[in-house]
Design a protein around this motif. Sequence first.
Motif: not given
Lengths: 138, 138, 138, 138
Positions: D89-91, D115-118, D122-129
């Motif tokens: 969603a738009a942040a 990542v959440y807006n105020a 939920l605007a974005a999510s992810g994972r990393a190694a």
Amino acid sequence: MLLNDVAALNRRLQHNHFQQWLGLTAVDAQPGEVELHVPWRQETESSHDGHFVHGGILAALIDTAAALAIRTIIDRSVRTLDMRVDYHAAARGALSVRGKVIKAGRTIATSEAWVYNADGVLAASGRAAFFFLASPDP
Amino acid sequence: MLLNDVAALNRRLQHNHFQQWLGLTAVDAQPGEVELHVPWRQETESSHDGHFVHGGILAALIDTAAALAIRTIIDRSVRTLDMRVDYHAAARGALSVRGKVIKAGRTIATSEAWVYNADGVLAASGRAAFFFLASPDP
Amino acid sequence: MLLNDVAALNRRLQHNHFQQWLGLTAVDAQPGEVELHVPWRQETESSHDGHFVHGGILAALIDTAAALAIRTIIDRSVRTLDMRVDYHAAARGALSVRGKVIKAGRTIATSEAWVYNADGVLAASGRAAFFFLASPDP
Amino acid sequence: MLLNDVAALNRRLQHNHFQQWLGLTAVDAQPGEVELHVPWRQETESSHDGHFVHGGILAALIDTAAALAIRTIIDRSVRTLDMRVDYHAAARGALSVRGKVIKAGRTIATSEAWVYNADGVLAASGRAAFFFLASPDP
């Protein structure tokens, strides 16, 4: 041992139950690149009517071709750390998959792979990161 | 039709050659969540000696559980757009996979899935984006 | 409007606060491909001593170049659905990023991008999926 | 040194030009989890009219929070190997990002971030190694 020719790649494919069940055969090997032939088999399809190859099978092809591409230039066993797969079009019938190294470092390598239908349409593509195991591959 | 109980999920799993070959059965269904049981079969293993389940099989499990989680709350056929899989530990023997919706929009949904060994060790996890097909699922 | 030449790409880059802050300029445009120049600026670095460009900046470059590559052939606004970034080597100083379309469908496109150091070393690469918004781009 | 409290995390954030420019501050630290506050600043927006935070900024937040989550339990410098980001969603405006370890091995760890807006969307999510560097973190 480097797997840098079609014969060496095919011997390696024979030592893997799932790759053997898929009937994979190497048809090309270049430094940092491989191409595999993937015969059709009904159990890999996704539905009883649509005749699409299951996305998990395409992921297996990308993982396998991406890993073997590294093995043409790196003489170490590799373990897949993670993989991304993009699905572009329905995969049907016999397929081919081409793997190519993007970058090989000292302990990690990244490579990509491309799955094609027999008519040349790109069905799926992806990339994966691999970790080199400590011991050289037997 | 929503696939919001174990019976509906199991009927759907029967209409897919590869999922049937894998022997998948739904064992739990909640709104936005599913759990599947994955029996062991030798053809899914990665080598003749190591007895690891092939990474492509784990990717297929993640794709399947992530898609079915969406089908518990969205009455549309879905197509996988792309998927990421992370490999954490060797997968051995019978497995379970749990899928969970992250976010469902109007035409796209994202969900995640977690593959466990029988002893509860996390073997792989991942996430995938899905596109809703125009027609409601029959 | 298609963004199929360097001038059109540069006008578009001016309408984006963050891309303007990054100082991006288009230096090449081909059907399905773009190349951007990325000047160095200290605020993009990751540490006070190492002088590496932050991985988030490299992700922004990949997202931007991958999106603009699509805009050379598709006259629709695009929204990034998801992205994968692989980090290969430290990025330092002025950079270039090249975006290239992998596959463009009717509502979704996938493209890839490659970030290079000034000496030609590949610092990062990745791919992203984009959704076409309903209205043509103004 | 483990970065297992808010003060240690905030000292670390001060040693990074880009994270400092973003104005990140740690507001929570648990074993394997962190939360950062992200103030709004206009230069991070994606367009002159839409007032969306750029996807590359969201990727930077996910990378940062995912890495710091590992540093709450692992006393080693980490380098991002690869990352996936999903945009939901738009942040807009001030944001928060929460990072959480998925699995930490001996040389590689995987973590996720949200990542959440105020307003809690939920605007974005992810994972990393991540790869652990040989030397302990100073």
